[in-house]
Design a protein around this motif. Structure first.
Motif, short mmCIF file in Angstrom:
data_model
loop_
_atom_site.label_atom_id
_atom_site.label_comp_id
_atom_site.label_asym_id
_atom_site.label_seq_id
_atom_site.Cartn_x
_atom_site.Cartn_y
_atom_site.Cartn_z
N ILE A 248 29.82 74.52 69.14
CA ILE A 248 31.15 74.26 69.84
C ILE A 248 31.11 72.79 70.13
O ILE A 248 32.09 71.97 70.15
CB ILE A 248 31.42 75.16 70.80
CG1 ILE A 248 31.64 76.54 70.15
CG2 ILE A 248 32.51 74.87 71.54
CD1 ILE A 248 31.80 77.90 71.31
N SER A 249 29.97 72.43 71.03
CA SER A 249 30.13 70.92 71.47
C SER A 249 30.27 69.88 70.36
O SER A 249 30.92 68.86 70.41
CB SER A 249 28.72 70.78 72.28
OG SER A 249 27.69 70.83 71.33
N LEU A 250 29.69 70.09 69.27
CA LEU A 250 29.59 69.36 68.09
C LEU A 250 31.01 69.38 67.57
O LEU A 250 31.60 68.24 67.10
CB LEU A 250 28.64 69.53 67.25
CG LEU A 250 27.08 69.50 67.54
CD1 LEU A 250 26.21 70.14 66.36
CD2 LEU A 250 26.69 67.77 67.68
N LEU A 251 31.33 70.42 67.49
CA LEU A 251 32.94 70.56 66.72
C LEU A 251 33.96 69.92 67.59
O LEU A 251 34.78 69.28 67.17
CB LEU A 251 33.27 71.96 66.70
CG LEU A 251 34.62 72.33 66.22
CD1 LEU A 251 34.96 71.69 64.85
CD2 LEU A 251 34.83 73.93 66.25
N VAL A 252 33.84 70.08 69.02
CA VAL A 252 34.86 69.37 69.96
C VAL A 252 34.67 67.79 69.72
O VAL A 252 35.71 67.14 69.87
CB VAL A 252 34.38 69.84 71.32
CG1 VAL A 252 35.41 69.07 72.26
CG2 VAL A 252 34.88 71.42 71.33
N LEU A 253 33.52 67.43 69.80
CA LEU A 253 33.20 65.89 69.65
C LEU A 253 33.82 65.48 68.34
O LEU A 253 34.37 64.44 68.29
CB LEU A 253 31.93 65.50 69.87
CG LEU A 253 31.18 65.79 71.27
CD1 LEU A 253 29.61 65.44 71.16
CD2 LEU A 253 31.84 64.80 72.12
N ARG A 254 33.56 66.13 67.21
CA ARG A 254 34.16 66.04 66.03
C ARG A 254 35.66 65.72 66.14
O ARG A 254 36.49 64.96 65.58
CB ARG A 254 33.71 66.93 64.87
CG ARG A 254 34.15 66.60 63.40
CD ARG A 254 33.50 65.38 63.08
NE ARG A 254 32.08 65.40 62.80
CZ ARG A 254 31.36 65.83 61.79
NH1 ARG A 254 32.19 66.39 60.70
NH2 ARG A 254 30.14 66.02 61.80
N VAL A 255 36.33 66.70 66.69
CA VAL A 255 37.85 66.98 66.81
C VAL A 255 38.28 65.75 67.64
O VAL A 255 39.29 65.01 67.28
CB VAL A 255 38.24 68.00 67.46
CG1 VAL A 255 39.62 68.26 67.61
CG2 VAL A 255 37.86 69.57 66.48
N LEU A 256 37.68 65.43 68.84
CA LEU A 256 38.02 64.21 69.35
C LEU A 256 38.00 62.84 68.76
O LEU A 256 39.03 62.11 68.95
CB LEU A 256 37.10 64.12 70.83
CG LEU A 256 37.38 65.21 71.89
CD1 LEU A 256 36.30 65.08 72.98
CD2 LEU A 256 38.60 64.88 72.41
N GLY A 257 37.03 62.74 67.92
CA GLY A 257 37.04 61.59 67.13
C GLY A 257 38.09 61.70 66.01
O GLY A 257 38.60 60.37 65.76
N ARG A 258 38.45 62.65 65.36
CA ARG A 258 39.50 62.73 64.55
C ARG A 258 40.59 62.42 65.33
O ARG A 258 41.79 61.99 64.65
CB ARG A 258 39.55 64.23 63.83
CG ARG A 258 38.26 64.45 62.91
CD ARG A 258 38.51 63.63 61.56
NE ARG A 258 37.28 63.82 60.89
CZ ARG A 258 37.55 64.58 59.72
NH1 ARG A 258 38.49 65.35 59.62
NH2 ARG A 258 36.22 64.73 58.85
N LEU A 259 40.82 62.77 66.49
CA LEU A 259 42.28 62.52 67.27
C LEU A 259 42.18 61.09 67.74
O LEU A 259 43.07 60.61 68.43
CB LEU A 259 42.35 63.76 68.59
CG LEU A 259 42.62 64.86 68.15
CD1 LEU A 259 42.36 65.75 69.40
CD2 LEU A 259 44.08 65.24 67.18
N GLY A 260 41.21 60.26 67.26
CA GLY A 260 41.17 58.87 67.81
C GLY A 260 40.58 58.82 69.09
O GLY A 260 40.66 57.83 69.87
#
Length: 544
Positions: A248-260
């Protein structure tokens, strides 16, 4: 046989029924009162150390989030974000106090207060009566009086992993007090994910220990004791919860990156060379002494030396408890004790046998060892100390620790690093300029945002923006006009910007001012247009 028993929910005479019994009200009142007093003490002790640009960076990140940039668009942080841990705390403090050095001190004092109280609460477990009180006093008492100097800088100033102990102890509290029901592992998974997003140190301090301990318990139960796997469903669920939390933590960090959102720098570390182990072990030993307030090695003779020697008692109690936990590890029924034991061993080993130890300040990487050791001491030693009637000795020791905290509180406050520079720049109407990392974000914080001093990676051939605890928009010549550079040799280690680097980048300055150790060079043009691209990632101050 008929036995008279009180009806459910009915307590002793004069006691409130249900959850809010008189005993619980006493505990709540004691914790609230102690929390207020400790916060005021720790706030005062925090001011005995000067804030650096690391604390200034965190404060500026939270300030940007408070003003709408919730995902920190354009920011490059370090290898740790503190995005879900300290940064929200900084936002709340800034909402009340505004932008300034007091933000860092206030947040640090509040964090350490909660950490001390949580250590006592986790140490208490389900014990009641005299043993419960003794556990609390040992768990919180060992952490009561941080040692002046570098230990206060590590424990009571910038985030740097200490605050991560708060969510970790909360997770351990749920692990200890929560019933063995289906919904507890998912709750722990969410809490682990929340903490890991903010600090990957949680992997070594909590996720790995939970997985290792539960795997050992499953092996003992299924393979050695021939029990069905269903009987150990709780341990298996905790393993699944820990692995899920990491995902979950890796996914959230990836999503935050995709959101700029913000960019994290990679953690650059490797296994230590054999030639470095002696230095690593020395720094690890000195660091542990400092965390427990017992670093008498680097103390001049005087009251602080006596206080450090006194604090050896806390370190001895923690080491005694760890030794007992290791001896009984495979026969222990207490899941929390096993998790704490593995957490301490994993934390210290990962630090000592890696390239992380460089200076005594790097002790921050193993700050979790302090609350973990304090909790172990409270849980494992309180009963025996009561049996041999050492309560008076513990009371005297706690009184000495309290006196040591009073000594810390009585020390003079130190202004933030570069406070005089910030005041001079504000008084002379300088608003936007360049410098190195040591002088950068802390000067912006000291001025309350009225002066913005940004860090540049200076080089003989080309000077470029520094992508480290900074926002890319700071270096945009279309948005900002920077016309001065601050240079100084007052920092340790010295971080003087070579004059040739300045001339190569911008030509000769139009004016030069001096204020104490600072030199302020002024040009009649926007210096941001003279910086090269791309920006340089990573810490440092001048040159590579």
């Amino acid at each position: 046989m008929m036995v008279d028993e009180p009806a459910a929910g009915v307590g002793r005479a004069g006691e409130r029924p249900g959850w809010l019994s008189r005993g619980r009200l006493v505990w709540i009142g004691a914790y609230l009162g102690a929390g207020v007093v400790l916060f005021l003490c720790y706030l005062r002790v925090s001011w005995t150390q000067s804030i650096s640009s690391d604390g200034g960076s965190n404060a500026l990140e939270a300030w940007d989030m408070l003003h709408g940039n919730l995902v920190l668009h354009g920011w490059t942080l370090t290898d740790v974000s503190f995005y879900t841990t300290e940064l929200p705390e900084y936002m709340l403090v800034e909402l009340i106090r505004g932008l300034g050095p007091a933000v860092v001190h206030t947040a640090a004092a509040f964090t350490y207060t909660v950490l001390v109280l949580l250590a006592g609460l986790v140490a208490k477990g389900r014990a009641t009566g005299r043993e419960g009180v003794t556990r609390v006093l040992i768990g919180s008492g060992i952490m009561l009086a941080p040692q002046l100097g570098n230990p206060v800088f590590v424990l009571l100033l910038v985030p740097d992993h200490v605050g991560t102990g708060v969510p970790v102890l909360l997770i351990l509290l749920v692990l200890d007090r929560g019933p063995r029901r289906w919904y507890v592992p998912p709750v722990i998974a969410l809490m682990l994910a929340w903490a890991t997003i903010g600090d990957r140190l949680v992997i070594a301090a909590a996720i790995l220990p939970i997985v290792v301990v539960c795997a050992i318990r499953i092996f003992q139960g299924v393979v050695l004791a021939r029990r069905p796997l269903e009987a150990l469903w709780y341990e298996a669920s905790l393993i699944a919860a820990s692995i899920t939390a990491l995902g979950i933590s890796l996914l959230v960090l990836r999503v935050l990156g995709r959101l700029g959102g913000f960019t994290l720098l990679p953690l650059v570390t490797h296994v230590a060379k054999v030639s470095s182990l002696a230095k690593n072990f020395r720094l690890t030993g000195e660091g542990l002494l400092g965390l427990y307030g017992a670093d008498f090695v680097n103390m001049p003779l005087g009251p602080q030396t006596a206080i450090a020697v006194l604090h050896l008692a806390g370190l001895v109690l923690a080491a005694w408890a760890l030794g007992r936990a290791l001896r009984r590890f495979f026969r222990c029924d207490d899941l929390l004790v096993q998790v704490l034991t593995v957490g301490i061993v994993a934390d210290v080993a990962a630090f000592a046998f890696s390239s992380l130890p460089f200076s005594i300040w790097d002790t921050r990487q193993i700050s979790a060892v302090l609350p973990f050791g304090a909790v172990l001491a409270g849980r494992l030693l309180a009963g025996d100390l009561l049996k041999v009637r050492l309560v008076p000795a513990l009371a005297v020791l706690l009184a000495c620790y309290t006196a040591a905290l009073g000594f810390d509180v009585a020390q003079p406050a130190i202004p933030a690093h570069d406070q005089s520079l910030a005041d001079w720049l504000v008084a002379h109407d300088f608003s936007y300029g360049l410098s190195n990392y040591f002088e950068g974000n802390i000067t912006t914080l000291d001025s309350g945002g009225r002066v913005h001093l940004i860090a540049v990676s200076w080089g003989a051939h080309e000077s470029v923006p520094r992508a480290y605890q900074s926002d890319a928009s700071w270096y945009d010549p279309q948005l900002h006009y920077a016309n001065f550079v601050v240079n100084t040799g007052a920092d340790q280690p010295k971080a003087v910007i070579p004059s040739d680097d300045l001339r190569n980048a911008f030509g000769p300055p139009a004016k030069v001012y001096h204020d104490g150790p600072y030199t302020i060079l002024v040009w009649n043009k926007n210096l941001l247009a003279g910086l090269g691209r791309p920006p340089k990632e990573g810490p440092g101050n001048v040159g590579p």
